[in-house]
Structures are given as C-alpha cells and as structure tokens.
Scaffold this active site. Structure first.
Site, PDB file in Angstrom:
ATOM      1  N   SER A   1       8.618  -3.880   1.471  1.00 51.77           N
ATOM      2  CA  SER A   1       8.678  -5.182   0.795  1.00 51.77           C
ATOM      3  C   SER A   1       9.461  -6.172   1.647  1.00 51.77           C
ATOM      4  O   SER A   1       9.216  -7.377   1.611  1.00 51.77           O
ATOM      5  CB  SER A   1       9.346  -5.039  -0.571  1.00 51.77           C
ATOM      6  OG  SER A   1       8.686  -4.045  -1.326  1.00 51.77           O
TER       7      SER A   1
ATOM      8  N   ASP B   1       0.804  -1.223   0.000  1.00 57.66           N
ATOM      9  CA  ASP B   1       0.000   0.000   0.000  1.00 57.66           C
ATOM     10  C   ASP B   1       0.841   1.279   0.000  1.00 57.66           C
ATOM     11  O   ASP B   1       0.359   2.338  -0.423  1.00 57.66           O
ATOM     12  CB  ASP B   1      -0.956   0.014   1.198  1.00 57.66           C
ATOM     13  CG  ASP B   1      -2.161  -0.879   0.955  1.00 57.66           C
ATOM     14  OD1 ASP B   1      -2.325  -1.362  -0.184  1.00 57.66           O
ATOM     15  OD2 ASP B   1      -2.949  -1.103   1.903  1.00 57.66           O
TER      16      ASP B   1
ATOM     17  N   HIS C   1       3.593   1.760  -1.829  1.00 58.29           N
ATOM     18  CA  HIS C   1       3.816   2.023  -3.255  1.00 58.29           C
ATOM     19  C   HIS C   1       2.535   2.535  -3.913  1.00 58.29           C
ATOM     20  O   HIS C   1       2.570   3.454  -4.736  1.00 58.29           O
ATOM     21  CB  HIS C   1       4.231   0.731  -3.981  1.00 58.29           C
ATOM     22  CG  HIS C   1       5.511   0.120  -3.518  1.00 58.29           C
ATOM     23  ND1 HIS C   1       5.563  -1.087  -2.869  1.00 58.29           N
ATOM     24  CD2 HIS C   1       6.794   0.533  -3.624  1.00 58.29           C
ATOM     25  CE1 HIS C   1       6.824  -1.401  -2.605  1.00 58.29           C
ATOM     26  NE2 HIS C   1       7.590  -0.431  -3.046  1.00 58.29           N
TER      27      HIS C   1
HETATM   28  P1  AMP Z   1      11.156   0.288  -3.085  1.00 54.66           P
HETATM   29  O1  AMP Z   1      10.331  -0.578  -3.958  1.00 54.66           O
HETATM   30  O2  AMP Z   1      11.366  -0.233  -1.716  1.00 54.66           O
HETATM   31  O3  AMP Z   1      12.430   0.744  -3.750  1.00 54.66           O
HETATM   32  O4  AMP Z   1      10.295   1.605  -2.858  1.00 54.66           O
HETATM   33  C1  AMP Z   1       9.812   2.337  -3.953  1.00 54.66           C
HETATM   34  C2  AMP Z   1       9.248   3.642  -3.467  1.00 54.66           C
HETATM   35  O5  AMP Z   1       8.178   3.382  -2.532  1.00 54.66           O
HETATM   36  C3  AMP Z   1      10.273   4.498  -2.710  1.00 54.66           C
HETATM   37  O6  AMP Z   1      10.081   5.845  -3.070  1.00 54.66           O
HETATM   38  C4  AMP Z   1       9.925   4.250  -1.274  1.00 54.66           C
HETATM   39  O7  AMP Z   1      10.286   5.306  -0.410  1.00 54.66           O
HETATM   40  C5  AMP Z   1       8.408   4.128  -1.360  1.00 54.66           C
HETATM   41  N1  AMP Z   1       7.883   3.423  -0.193  1.00 54.66           N
HETATM   42  C6  AMP Z   1       8.306   2.234   0.309  1.00 54.66           C
HETATM   43  N2  AMP Z   1       7.645   1.936   1.438  1.00 54.66           N
HETATM   44  C7  AMP Z   1       6.778   2.958   1.657  1.00 54.66           C
HETATM   45  C8  AMP Z   1       5.818   3.246   2.676  1.00 54.66           C
HETATM   46  N3  AMP Z   1       5.602   2.414   3.699  1.00 54.66           N
HETATM   47  N4  AMP Z   1       5.105   4.387   2.582  1.00 54.66           N
HETATM   48  C9  AMP Z   1       5.312   5.245   1.552  1.00 54.66           C
HETATM   49  N5  AMP Z   1       6.207   5.040   0.566  1.00 54.66           N
HETATM   50  C10 AMP Z   1       6.931   3.917   0.618  1.00 54.66           C
END
Ligand code: AMP
Length: 292
Positions: A191, A40, A42
């Site tokens: 994730s 959620d 993302h």
């Molecule tokens: P990742 O797939 O972990 O590289 O994350 C992709 C994007 O989603 C990045 O900009 C993260 O900061 C954002 N993101 C990951 N977890 C969250 C969260 N719990 N709340 C808001 N944004 C998130």
C-alpha cells in the site's frame, strides 16, 4: 454461490456475536487482517482464504498502535469503498471495519508482546511496532473467532511474530503464510508504494534486484550469510537515492542473525525511498507454506 449474504460489520460486539452464530451453524471461518488500500497481494490472501473456508472475513483497520509518533498514520491511504468492491470480486463474505475508539476504548492498557521475535530487524527502528501488531491481531482473533488466518510473507517478521502468538495463545487458529505478490517489474506490492513517484518506483526496484542477486548466489551454492548480506548491500548501494536501513540474513524460525553457513535463511531488508519506507525479503532453502 455464497453460503451467507455479504455484510459489513463495524461494532466489535456485533462482530463477535456474528462469528459465534456462524460457528454454531458449523461454518469454517477464515480471517484476512489488513489495513485496507488493497492491492493484488491482499487479494491473493482472500483467494487463499476462499479456498480453505466457508466464510471469508476481511478486516480493514488502520491500527494506530503499530505506528510510531513520526510515522505515516494520518496519511496512510484509505479507500473503503474501492477495497470492498475489489474484495467482493474475490468472494468476500463479511468485512469487519471497526473504529479506533471501539478497538481501543480510552484508557486501554493491555498489550500483547511477543518478545524475542519483535526485537531485531524492523523492531530496532520501530520500537513497539510488533506489540501493536500482536495486540490488534489478538483482538481481531477474539472478535472474528477464525479457524484459519492468512498473512503475507511480504511482512516476514510480522508473520513469525503472529505464528508464535497463535501457537502460544490461539492454538486452535491455523496461521497460513502466503507468498509475496510482486509487480511485473519485481517490486513487492505494498500500500505504501502509492507514496512513490515514478522515478522513485524505478529506484525502488533495487530492493528486489538485490534480493534476487542473493537468491542467485544461494542457488549457485553460496551459504555464507555475510556474502548474502554483502551482495544485497552492493546492489542496493548502486542506487544512491535508496537509503538502506538494514540487510539481514537470519534463521527463518528464530530471526536470529546467521553467523555461519546454514541450510535455510531469510534475507530481508528495509529501505527508504522518497517518503516511503519499504521492506522486502526472500526465503532460501524453505517455502513459506512450511512455516507454522
Ligand atoms: P497490510 O494491509 O499492509 O497490513 O497487509 C495486510 C496483509 O497483506 C499482511 O498479511 C501482509 O503481509 C499482506 N501483504 C501485503 N503486501 C503483500 C504482498 N505484496 N504479497 C502478499 N501479501 C501481502
């Protein structure tokens, strides 16, 4: 009603050509870079993007250059079909899902380094990590040609690194920070939470509990950064199976550790719980949407 039919693009050159076409047609493009295994958090970025653009581009790419040699690149969760179904439910228009060999042709030597902001906090334990992040996002900006890009506050240091890179190298791209989405019990969505057993999930709640305790101190007028750090350490230390890597109370713009009371701060931490390395933070005295 979508302005363009949904499509998946895998070739970098095809992505760049498609983005150029969309721009020529006068579309406003938003990009949401991710490594997939969507949750959620993302999806909140996709919804924010949907509200501010004509065409929403999601990138899914598990970027090898941001993983250290002993990190979880090979076991990082992957579920492209599930991700695309969830993202399309949020109005996604285009998914860019490249292969590593196409993003980094053999012999690639050019990297993007955002110096001072990449050094402290997570940078100390993950040397080269933010250079990997800045490099891949720079490539993704070149290929997707966004007007606006969305990143989460969850990865606060990453957000500041990328806002700085954008200001210096992509001044026409607006980088928007979005608030942290949490589980109902307070755990920041990630994730990597998939690595946690249910007991470890309960242990990991100490992270958000510690940050909330610091936030309450702040709301009661505490401004001494060492007291804020100490509060987080104390709460987290009460759960022995959580191993703290660092607790920081830093200036939200420069990420320099605060040595004296300040009017705004970002309190951040990283910790190991079972097989997962988790991060979380709270922004005090300012809102993530005011950062650029
Ligand atoms: P990742 O797939 O972990 O590289 O994350 C992709 C994007 O989603 C990045 O900009 C993260 O900061 C954002 N993101 C990951 N977890 C969250 C969260 N719990 N709340 C808001 N944004 C998130």
């Amino acid at each position: 009603m979508a302005l363009v039919p949904f499509e998946i693009v895998r070739e970098p050159a095809a992505m760049r050509a498609r983005a150029e076409d969309l721009r020529r047609d006068g579309r406003r493009l938003a990009v949401v870079p991710t490594m997939g295994a969507l949750h959620d958090g993302h999806l909140s970025l996709l919804r924010a993007a949907r509200a501010r653009a004509d065409v929403v581009i999601l990138t899914i790419f598990v970027n090898p250059t941001q993983f250290g040699p002993s990190e979880d690149l090979s076991r990082y969760p992957r579920d492209e079909a599930g991700d695309l179904a969830a993202a399309r439910g949020c109005g996604l228009d285009l998914a860019f899902c490249p292969e590593a060999e196409d993003m980094y042709p053999p012999g690639s030597q050019t990297f993007v380094e955002v110096r001072a902001l990449s050094q402290p906090m997570c940078g100390e334990k993950r040397p080269g990590h933010f250079t990997g992040v800045a490099t891949v996002v720079s490539k993704l900006f070149h290929l997707t040609r966004p007007h606006v890009a969305f990143f989460g506050q969850k990865d606060f240091q990453q957000l500041r690194v990328l806002q700085t890179m954008a200001r210096e190298r992509f001044p026409r791209v607006t980088v928007v920070g979005c608030p942290i989405v949490r589980e109902p019990d307070g755990l920041a969505m990630s994730s990597r939470n998939a690595y946690l057993t249910s007991d470890e999930h309960d242990d990991a709640l100490a992270l958000s509990r510690g940050l909330r305790a610091a936030q309450e101190l702040w709301q009661n007028g505490e401004r001494d950064p060492e007291r804020l750090r100490g509060e987080v350490r104390e709460v987290v230390a009460s759960v022995p199976r959580v191993t703290l890597e660092y607790v920081s109370a830093a200036d939200p713009l420069t990420l320099v550790e605060l040595g004296a009371p300040a009017q705004r701060a970002v309190v951040s931490l990283a910790a190991r719980v079972g097989k997962a390395r988790l991060i979380d933070n709270v922004l005090l005295g300012m809102d993530v949407k005011d950062l650029s």
